[in-house]
Motif scaffolding. Structure first.
Motif, PDB file in Angstrom:
ATOM      1  N   ASP A  71       0.813  -1.214   0.000  1.00 37.87           N
ATOM      2  CA  ASP A  71       0.000   0.000   0.000  1.00 37.87           C
ATOM      3  C   ASP A  71       0.849   1.266   0.000  1.00 37.87           C
ATOM      4  O   ASP A  71       0.364   2.349   0.321  1.00 37.87           O
ATOM      5  CB  ASP A  71      -0.975   0.007   1.180  1.00 37.87           C
ATOM      6  CG  ASP A  71      -0.286  -0.048   2.536  1.00 37.87           C
ATOM      7  OD1 ASP A  71       0.936  -0.314   2.578  1.00 37.87           O
ATOM      8  OD2 ASP A  71      -0.974   0.173   3.549  1.00 37.87           O
ATOM      9  N   LEU A  72       2.121   1.134  -0.376  1.00 37.90           N
ATOM     10  CA  LEU A  72       2.995   2.292  -0.535  1.00 37.90           C
ATOM     11  C   LEU A  72       3.520   2.272  -1.961  1.00 37.90           C
ATOM     12  O   LEU A  72       4.203   1.335  -2.365  1.00 37.90           O
ATOM     13  CB  LEU A  72       4.141   2.239   0.485  1.00 37.90           C
ATOM     14  CG  LEU A  72       4.945   3.533   0.689  1.00 37.90           C
ATOM     15  CD1 LEU A  72       5.600   3.519   2.059  1.00 37.90           C
ATOM     16  CD2 LEU A  72       6.014   3.701  -0.381  1.00 37.90           C
ATOM     17  N   HIS A  73       3.167   3.297  -2.740  1.00 40.52           N
ATOM     18  CA  HIS A  73       3.528   3.277  -4.151  1.00 40.52           C
ATOM     19  C   HIS A  73       5.038   3.393  -4.345  1.00 40.52           C
ATOM     20  O   HIS A  73       5.772   3.808  -3.434  1.00 40.52           O
ATOM     21  CB  HIS A  73       2.775   4.360  -4.933  1.00 40.52           C
ATOM     22  CG  HIS A  73       3.106   5.762  -4.544  1.00 40.52           C
ATOM     23  ND1 HIS A  73       2.225   6.558  -3.819  1.00 40.52           N
ATOM     24  CD2 HIS A  73       4.187   6.549  -4.786  1.00 40.52           C
ATOM     25  CE1 HIS A  73       2.761   7.751  -3.643  1.00 40.52           C
ATOM     26  NE2 HIS A  73       3.946   7.770  -4.218  1.00 40.52           N
ATOM     27  N   ALA A  74       5.502   3.028  -5.519  1.00 39.50           N
ATOM     28  CA  ALA A  74       6.932   2.957  -5.819  1.00 39.50           C
ATOM     29  C   ALA A  74       7.631   4.276  -5.496  1.00 39.50           C
ATOM     30  O   ALA A  74       7.178   5.347  -5.913  1.00 39.50           O
ATOM     31  CB  ALA A  74       7.140   2.593  -7.285  1.00 39.50           C
ATOM     32  N   GLU A  75       8.701   4.185  -4.732  1.00 40.18           N
ATOM     33  CA  GLU A  75       9.522   5.314  -4.314  1.00 40.18           C
ATOM     34  C   GLU A  75       8.761   6.319  -3.457  1.00 40.18           C
ATOM     35  O   GLU A  75       9.201   7.464  -3.296  1.00 40.18           O
ATOM     36  CB  GLU A  75      10.171   5.999  -5.526  1.00 40.18           C
ATOM     37  CG  GLU A  75      11.071   5.057  -6.324  1.00 40.18           C
ATOM     38  CD  GLU A  75      11.854   5.757  -7.418  1.00 40.18           C
ATOM     39  OE1 GLU A  75      11.737   6.996  -7.529  1.00 40.18           O
ATOM     40  OE2 GLU A  75      12.592   5.070  -8.129  1.00 40.18           O
ATOM     41  N   GLY A  76       7.641   5.889  -2.886  1.00 39.46           N
ATOM     42  CA  GLY A  76       6.873   6.774  -2.010  1.00 39.46           C
ATOM     43  C   GLY A  76       7.647   7.213  -0.785  1.00 39.46           C
ATOM     44  O   GLY A  76       7.399   8.298  -0.248  1.00 39.46           O
ATOM     45  N   GLU A  77       8.603   6.389  -0.352  1.00 39.48           N
ATOM     46  CA  GLU A  77       9.388   6.736   0.837  1.00 39.48           C
ATOM     47  C   GLU A  77      10.191   8.015   0.645  1.00 39.48           C
ATOM     48  O   GLU A  77      10.620   8.651   1.622  1.00 39.48           O
ATOM     49  CB  GLU A  77      10.323   5.573   1.208  1.00 39.48           C
ATOM     50  CG  GLU A  77      11.436   5.291   0.220  1.00 39.48           C
ATOM     51  CD  GLU A  77      11.022   4.381  -0.928  1.00 39.48           C
ATOM     52  OE1 GLU A  77      11.909   4.024  -1.736  1.00 39.48           O
ATOM     53  OE2 GLU A  77       9.814   4.025  -1.034  1.00 39.48           O
ATOM     54  N   ASN A  78      10.404   8.429  -0.603  1.00 40.92           N
ATOM     55  CA  ASN A  78      11.117   9.686  -0.883  1.00 40.92           C
ATOM     56  C   ASN A  78      10.230  10.917  -0.696  1.00 40.92           C
ATOM     57  O   ASN A  78      10.744  12.041  -0.692  1.00 40.92           O
ATOM     58  CB  ASN A  78      11.644   9.693  -2.321  1.00 40.92           C
ATOM     59  CG  ASN A  78      12.670   8.613  -2.576  1.00 40.92           C
ATOM     60  OD1 ASN A  78      13.571   8.415  -1.774  1.00 40.92           O
ATOM     61  ND2 ASN A  78      12.526   7.903  -3.680  1.00 40.92           N
ATOM     62  N   GLU A  79       8.929  10.705  -0.548  1.00 43.55           N
ATOM     63  CA  GLU A  79       7.966  11.808  -0.639  1.00 43.55           C
ATOM     64  C   GLU A  79       7.376  12.243   0.700  1.00 43.55           C
ATOM     65  O   GLU A  79       6.603  13.196   0.741  1.00 43.55           O
ATOM     66  CB  GLU A  79       6.820  11.398  -1.569  1.00 43.55           C
ATOM     67  CG  GLU A  79       7.278  11.000  -2.952  1.00 43.55           C
ATOM     68  CD  GLU A  79       6.181  10.329  -3.775  1.00 43.55           C
ATOM     69  OE1 GLU A  79       6.445   9.972  -4.921  1.00 43.55           O
ATOM     70  OE2 GLU A  79       5.039  10.174  -3.244  1.00 43.55           O
ATOM     71  N   PHE A  80       7.705  11.540   1.798  1.00 45.08           N
ATOM     72  CA  PHE A  80       7.072  11.876   3.071  1.00 45.08           C
ATOM     73  C   PHE A  80       8.004  11.613   4.242  1.00 45.08           C
ATOM     74  O   PHE A  80       8.990  10.879   4.147  1.00 45.08           O
ATOM     75  CB  PHE A  80       5.775  11.078   3.271  1.00 45.08           C
ATOM     76  CG  PHE A  80       5.987   9.620   3.619  1.00 45.08           C
ATOM     77  CD1 PHE A  80       6.182   9.221   4.933  1.00 45.08           C
ATOM     78  CD2 PHE A  80       5.991   8.654   2.635  1.00 45.08           C
ATOM     79  CE1 PHE A  80       6.379   7.887   5.254  1.00 45.08           C
ATOM     80  CE2 PHE A  80       6.188   7.311   2.935  1.00 45.08           C
ATOM     81  CZ  PHE A  80       6.391   6.929   4.264  1.00 45.08           C
TER      82      PHE A  80
END
Length: 296
Positions: free
Chosen positions: A256-265
């Motif tokens: 439930d976390l889109h690709a490379e989402g960790e860079n955005e939050f």
């Protein structure tokens, strides 16, 4: 299904179907726009006019009963993490973060002025969980304007004192977590949930994970987003800790976390991770106030 619940010269609040069995509110106002899911009583978005979004929401988040929504401001209550205190005082392993974020909330009040949109939601009942069967009433007031205020009031309707832990689990949207810092955390002691070491102190170079820390501080925090040239000021009330979380590359394993989402939050959560008492027939509140400062 779309229903206009409130409309005036300043804007409009609508009720819409986010997914099967999941309703949400969204507003468009002269100061900005935002949305709130009734499932979980969860803020999904807030974007003041002329600004980047303040809260991050995954493109692949689940919107179904029984699943938590990934992003916005989930409510962790009446326990934070995966432990709950039983009536006999023993701790028991449970699913993460309590039942409030997977319960159906009701609209208690809506109002809209020239400067703000105010939404009040409520959750009332008992035996939501066998681990926390007490009768309770939660009230959440959300005020959107040039700033954002969130207040969660918890009333114990049972005949005995109850205990809770919890957090306002805010996912803040940033230009890049590797170019984001929170200087005030450098002076605070923290427990590192990844290493298991407690009462640490170190300089936080940036907000890219894997990071999972509980900071022993109630000071005002400022998230410095260098890429978007803005600062997000967060002040909590009634909370003793800040929780900092970002999964880093481990986010690639989260469906439930889109690709490379960790860079955005970055998650910076106003929290009480130590057990707090609520006396019988009494109420306590926790809250946060969020302000934006944009560098011109």
């Amino acid at each position: 299904m779309l229903e206009i619940l409130l409309e005036n010269e300043f804007g409009r609040i609508e009720l819409y179907q986010l997914a099967t069995g999941v309703q949400a509110l969204r507003f468009v106002h002269q100061k900005g726009q935002g949305s709130v899911s009734l499932y979980g009583g969860q803020v999904l978005s807030w974007q003041p006019n002329g600004q980047q979004p303040v809260f991050w929401l995954s493109d692949t988040s689940h919107y179904s009963v029984g699943k938590a929504i990934r992003g916005g401001v989930p409510l962790c209550w009446p326990w934070f993490g995966g432990e709950v205190k039983l009536p006999n005082g023993e701790l028991s392993k449970v699913s993460n973060h309590g039942f409030a974020r997977q319960s159906q909330w009701k609209i208690a009040d809506l109002s809209m002025s020239d400067t703000t949109v105010e939404i009040t939601l409520s959750l009332f009942g008992q035996a939501f969980s066998s681990y926390w069967p007490a009768a309770c009433e939660l009230s959440q007031t959300l005020v959107f304007g040039e700033s954002f205020q969130q207040t969660l009031t918890m009333k114990n309707l049972s005949d005995q004192t109850v205990e809770y832990t919890g957090a306002l689990h805010s996912y803040f949207c940033v230009g890049n977590s590797q170019e984001t810092e929170i200087p005030a955390l450098n002076d605070a002691l923290y427990d590192d949930k990844l290493s298991g070491y407690n009462k640490q102190k170190s300089t936080l170079e940036n907000c890219m994970g894997p990071i999972d820390r509980i900071y022993q501080s109630s000071d005002k925090m400022v998230i410095v987003d260098h890429k978007w040239q803005r600062e997000i000021e967060v002040q909590s009330h009634g909370c003793q800790q800040w929780v900092l979380w970002n999964p880093g590359k481990g986010g690639q394993n989260m469906v439930d976390l889109h690709a490379e989402g960790e860079n955005e939050f970055v998650c910076l959560e106003a929290a009480n991770t130590d057990w707090q008492e609520i006396a019988s027939q009494s109420s306590v509140s926790i809250s946060q106030t969020i302000k934006l400062h944009v560098k011109r």
